[in-house]
Design an enzyme around this catalytic site. Structure first.
Site, short mmCIF file in Angstrom:
data_model
loop_
_atom_site.label_atom_id
_atom_site.label_comp_id
_atom_site.label_asym_id
_atom_site.label_seq_id
_atom_site.Cartn_x
_atom_site.Cartn_y
_atom_site.Cartn_z
N GLY A 1 0.95 -1.19 -0.13
CA GLY A 1 0.00 0.01 0.04
C GLY A 1 0.91 1.16 -0.02
N ARG A 2 1.90 1.43 0.52
CA ARG A 2 2.76 2.29 0.69
C ARG A 2 3.39 2.82 -0.32
NH1 ARG A 2 5.09 1.05 6.36
NH2 ARG A 2 3.83 2.16 7.71
N VAL B 1 0.50 11.24 5.79
CA VAL B 1 -0.31 10.03 5.91
C VAL B 1 0.52 8.70 5.79
CG1 VAL B 1 -2.49 10.85 5.23
CG2 VAL B 1 -0.81 10.35 3.48
N GLU B 2 -0.16 7.46 6.01
CA GLU B 2 0.45 6.17 5.95
C GLU B 2 1.76 6.14 6.77
OE1 GLU B 2 0.23 4.82 1.94
OE2 GLU B 2 -1.96 5.34 1.77
N GLY B 3 1.87 7.01 7.57
CA GLY B 3 3.05 6.93 8.28
C GLY B 3 3.94 8.14 8.28
#
Ligand SMILES: Cc1cc2nc3c(=O)[nH]c(=O)nc-3n(C[C@H](O)[C@H](O)[C@H](O)COP(=O)(O)OP(=O)(O)OC[C@H]3O[C@@H](n4cnc5c(N)ncnc54)[C@H](O)[C@@H]3O)c2cc1C
Length: 649
Positions: A298-299, A429-431
Site C-alpha cells: 500500500g505504501r 499519511v500512511e506513517g
C-alpha cells in the site's frame, strides 16, 4: 527480540509492545536494504534493474490510453479543487473503467492488474488529471478493503465483498482517532462480543477517514479484550469490515484541507454497531499486523504518485526554462536555473527508480519489501516537497498563481500551486516521516538485536554471559569485513562511469554498518531515544540504496541501448555524495542535545492547550459511493458548506 529499556515510561513501553507484536517476522528472502545496514551491498538483489514485462506493460498502457480518452474531457482537476468535490459523473466513469478494483483478481470481477500497473495508474491520475481523484483511488485500494481482503480474507469474505468493490463501491480505512495518530496502542474505539457470540458491538470515533464521508464499506481498527501472552496482558487490535449503511454509523464532519481538497474525508462515529463475527479480517487481535502487512504494498502508491508528478514538473520546467527570458538569457541558462532543473530531473528519475523497484519486488511475490516500501514512501514524499518548491520558485510568480487565474490571463496554466498543496500530505499519511524513521531504524537494528538484545535489558548474569559469547562469535568475523571487505570489488558488469560510484557506495555502506554498530556500543539502550542519530543512519541507508538502484537502472538501460537517462543518473550519483558525507559528519557533530535542552525549556514555560468544549455534532446527510457511481447528481459539498456557515455563525 526488542530491547527492554528501563528508560521508557509505561505508556511508551506499551506502545512499543504493540508495535513489536505487529512486526512481520516470517520473511524468507534476503532484504536488499536490510543487508546494507549490515554493511553488504548485494547488487545481485538489485541488478539488473527489474523491468516490467512487455505483456504487463502493454496491459497497463492500454488502460492508461482508455483512462485518458475518458478523463481528458471528463476530469477538470482545477474545477474539482475549487468545488472541493469530485462530481458524480467522475465516480461513475472511474467505476465503468474498473478503477475501484485495479488489483482485485479477475475471478472476483476486478481488473487483476499488477502492483506496477496500479502504481502507474495512480501516478498518471495525479500527474495528468487530478490529485484528489488519485488520493481517493489510493485510499480505497492501498489501505481500504480490497488489499487486506485479498491478503487475509476468507474465501467467503472475498466472494461477498470484492465483486461489490470491483463494481464501484467505495471503501475507507479507519485507524486514526482524535487522541491516536502515530501511536495505535491507545485506540479508544472498542468492540465487545455480544452474549450470543454472534456479533461484535462496536463503539468509537474515527478521525480523518479518507473516503469515509461517502464509503459503502469501512475497515475499522478497534480494541478487543486484552489477551495474556507470555504471562503478560497484551492489548489486542482487531480489524472489522463495517457497512456504511448500518445503524449506528454516522458522519459527523467533513474535514477540509490545504490540498487534495475534494477528498471525502471526515469524522465517523460508530455507536453500538452490530458487526457479525464473520466480518473480522485475519482473526481477533491481528488488526495491526494486517494494517502493516497491507501497507507493504500500500505504501508504494504514494512514492509512485510523487515520482510521476515530479516528472510532470520536470517536463514543464524544461519548457519554461527555454521560454522565459530574463537578463538577456533563458532562465535555464543562468547557472541558478540550470541547477534547479538538473536537481528536479535527476530527483524525479531517482524517485521513479526507487518506487518501481518496490513495485517489482511486490509483483515478484515473496520478496521482503518492508524496508524498500517504507523508504520509498519516506524518501519520495520528502523529495517531492523539496523539488516541488524548487519548481515553484523556478516558475517565479506564476508558480504561486492559481491555475484558473493564469488561464484567465491567457497564460499556460500548469497547476504547480495546486500540485505543491496536494503533495504536502504525503509526508503525513500512511506513517509520518518520523514514524518511517523509527520503523526503518527498528528493522535496521534487527540483526543485532537478534543476538545482542539481552545485553541491553534486564536479563540474568548467566544469560548476559551467554549472549556475550554469541556476540563475540558473530562480530569477530563480521566486524573486520566492514573495514576490509570491499578492497577487491570491481563491479565489472558496469559501465566505467558507474563503477567508481558503486565502489564509493560500497565503501559507504560498510561505513554505515560500522557507524550503526559503534552507536549501539556508545549509546547502549539509550540509542532508542537518540531519534536524530537513528534518523541520520536511516537517511544515509536510504540515500545509498537509491544511489545503487540508480546505477543499476542506468546500466540496465544502457544494456538495452537506451541512453536517455545517463545524464540524470550520473548527476544524481555525483551530487548525492556530498549529501551522504554531510549526514555522516552530522552523526558525530550535531546540536541534538542543544535542541533537546531548548525544547525542554520552551515546554516548561508554555501552557498546554486547554480542551475546548466538544460540540455536539449531529450526523450529516450522506450519499454513498454506490449512489455516486450510479451517476446521480450530488450536492454534498454544498450541503456541507451550508453546515459550516451555520456553525460559523
Ligand atoms: C488528508 C488526510 C488523510 C488521512 N487519511 C486517513 C485515513 O484514511 N485513515 C486513517 O486512519 N487516518 C488517516 N489520516 C490520519 C494520518 O494517518 C495521521 O495524520 C498520521 O498518522 C499522523 O497522526 P497525527 O496527525 O495524529 O499526528 P501525531 O501522531 O500526533 O504526530 C504529531 C507529530 O509528532 C510526531 N511524532 C509522533 N510520534 C512520534 C514519535 N514516537 N517519535 C517522534 N515523533 C513522533 C509526528 O511525526 C508528527 O510530526 C489522514 C490524515 C490526513 C490529514
Amino acid at each position: 527480540m526488542a530491547i527492554e529499556n528501563a528508560n521508557r515510561n509505561e505508556q511508551e513501553a506499551q506502545s512499543i509492545d504493540v508495535a513489536e507484536d505487529s512486526r512481520e517476522l516470517d520473511w524468507k528472502s534476503k532484504s536488499f536494504m536490510g543487508s546494507m545496514f549490515m554493511g553488504e551491498l548485494d547488487m545481485e538483489l538489485a541488478y539488473p534493474y527489474p523491468e516490467q514485462s512487455a505483456e504487463d506493460k502493454a496491459e497497463g498502457d492500454e488502460l492508461l490510453a482508455r483512462i485518458d480518452a475518458w478523463a481528458n474531457d471528463a476530469i477538470d482537476g482545477d474545477q474539482i479543487d475549487r468545488d472541493e468535490e469530485i462530481p458524480a459523473h467522475v465516480f461513475k466513469g472511474l467505476a465503468d473503467l474498473g478503477l475501484f478494483g485495479i488489483k482485485i483478481p479477475k475471478k472476483y470481477g476486478g481488473l487483476g492488474m499488477s502492483q506496477t500497473n496500479y502504481m502507474r495508474i495512480l501516478g498518471h491520475f495525479c500527474r495528468y488529471h487530478c490529485g484528489s481523484v488519485g488520493a481517493t483511488l489510493s485510499a480505497h485500494q492501498s489501505i481500504g478493503i480490497p488489499q487486506p481482503l485479498k491478503l487475509f480474507g476468507t474465501e467467503e469474505q472475498k466472494k461477498k465483498f470484492l465483486p461489490r468493490i470491483a463494481r464501484g463501491e467505495i471503501s475507507a480505512f479507519g485507524l486514526t482517532e482524535p487522541q491516536v495518530g502515530s501511536d495505535p496502542a491507545n485506540l479508544a474505539t472498542h468492540a465487545e462480543l455480544n452474549e450470543a457470540g454472534t456479533h461484535w458491538v462496536l463503539n468509537g470515533e474515527k478521525l480523518w477517514c479518507t473516503n469515509g464521508v461517502i464509503a459503502d464499506l469501512f475497515v475499522v481498527m478497534a480494541r478487543t479484550p486484552d489477551k495474556v501472552i507470555k504471562g503478560k496482558p497484551r492489548k489486542q487490535i482487531t480489524a472489522f469490515i463495517v457497512e456504511g449503511k448500518w445503524d449506528g454509523v454516522d458522519v459527523l464532519h467533513r474535514s477540509k484541507f490545504m490540498g487534495i481538497r475534494a477528498i471525502e474525508n471526515g469524522v465517523i462515529r460508530f455507536t453500538d454497531v452490530q458487526v457479525p463475527v464473520d466480518h473480522v479480517i485475519a482473526g481477533e487481535g491481528r488488526g495491526l499486523k494486517l494494517a502493516l502487512t497491507t501497507l507493504n504494498d500500500g505504501r508504494l502508491g504514494i512514492p509512485a504518485i510523487c515520482a510521476e508528478t515530479t516528472k510532470g514538473l520536470v517536463e514543464f520546467s524544461a519548457r519554461w526554462a527555454k521560454t522565459r527570458h530574463q537578463w538577456g538569457k533563458h532562465i535555464g541558462e543562468h547557472e541558478a536555473g540550470a541547477d534547479k532543473l538538473a536537481r528536479m530531473a535527476a530527483g524525479a528519475y531517482a524517485m521513479e527508480t526507487l518506487a518501481f523497484f518496490g513495485g517489482a519486488l511486490s509483483d515478484a511475490g515473496g520478496r521482503d519489501l518492508r524496508m524498500e516500501a517504507a523508504t520509498a514512501k519516506m524518501f519520495n514524499s520528502e523529495l517531492i516537497s523539496e523539488l516541488g518548491d524548487l519548481g515553484l520558485q523556478f516558475r517565479g510568480g506564476r508558480g504561486y498563481e492559481q491555475e484558473a487565474s493564469l488561464k484567465r490571463r491567457g497564460e499556460h496554466a500548469e497547476p504547480i500551486e495546486r500540485g505543491v498543496r496536494d503533495a504536502r500530505i504525503n509526508r503525513i499519511v500512511e506513517g509520518t516521516t518520523d514514524i518511517m524513521h523509527l520503523f526503518l531504524a527498528r528493522e535496521a537494528l534487527d540483526p543485532h538485536l537478534k543476538v545482542a538484545a539481552p545485553l541491553f535489558g534486564r536479563a540474568s548474569a548467566g544469560v548476559k554471559f551467554k549472549t556475550l559469547l554469541a556476540c563475540a562469535a558473530k562480530y569477530a568475523t563480521w566486524y573486520p569485513k566492514l573495514w576490509l571487505g570491499g578492497l577487491f570489488r570491481w563491479f565489472g558488469d558496469f559501465d566505467g562511469r558507474l563503477r567508481g560510484h558503486l565502489r564509493w557506495v560500497d565503501a559507504r555502506t560498510r561505513k554505515l554498518a560500522r557507524t550503526l554498530f559503534h552507536q549501539m556500543i556508545l549509546q547502549g539502550p539509550k540509542l532508542e531515544m537518540r531519534q536524530l542519530i537513528l534518523a541520520r543512519v536511516v537517511d544515509i541507508g536510504a540515500e545509498l540504496a537509491v544511489m545503487a538502484l540508480v546505477a543499476s537502472r542506468v546500466q540496465t538501460e544502457l544494456k538495452n541501448g537506451d541512453t536517455t537517462n545517463v545524464g540524470r543518473g550520473l548527476y544524481w550519483l555525483k551530487s548525492r555524495r556530498v549529501v551522504v558525507d554531510r549526514m555522516f559528519e552530522d552523526i558525530s557533530s550535531n546540536c541534538d542535545a542543544d535542541a533537546r535542552k531548548l525544547a525542554a525549556e520552551l515546554m516548561l514555560s508554555a501552557e498546554a492547550l486547554e480542551d475546548l468544549p466538544k460540540p455536539d455534532l449531529s450526523p450529516l446527510p450522506r450519499e454513498y459511493g454506490s449512489d455516486l457511481t450510479s451517476g446521480r447528481q450530488t450536492v454534498r459539498a454544498s450541503q456541507m458548506r451550508q453546515q459550516d456557515d451555520a456553525a460559523a455563525k
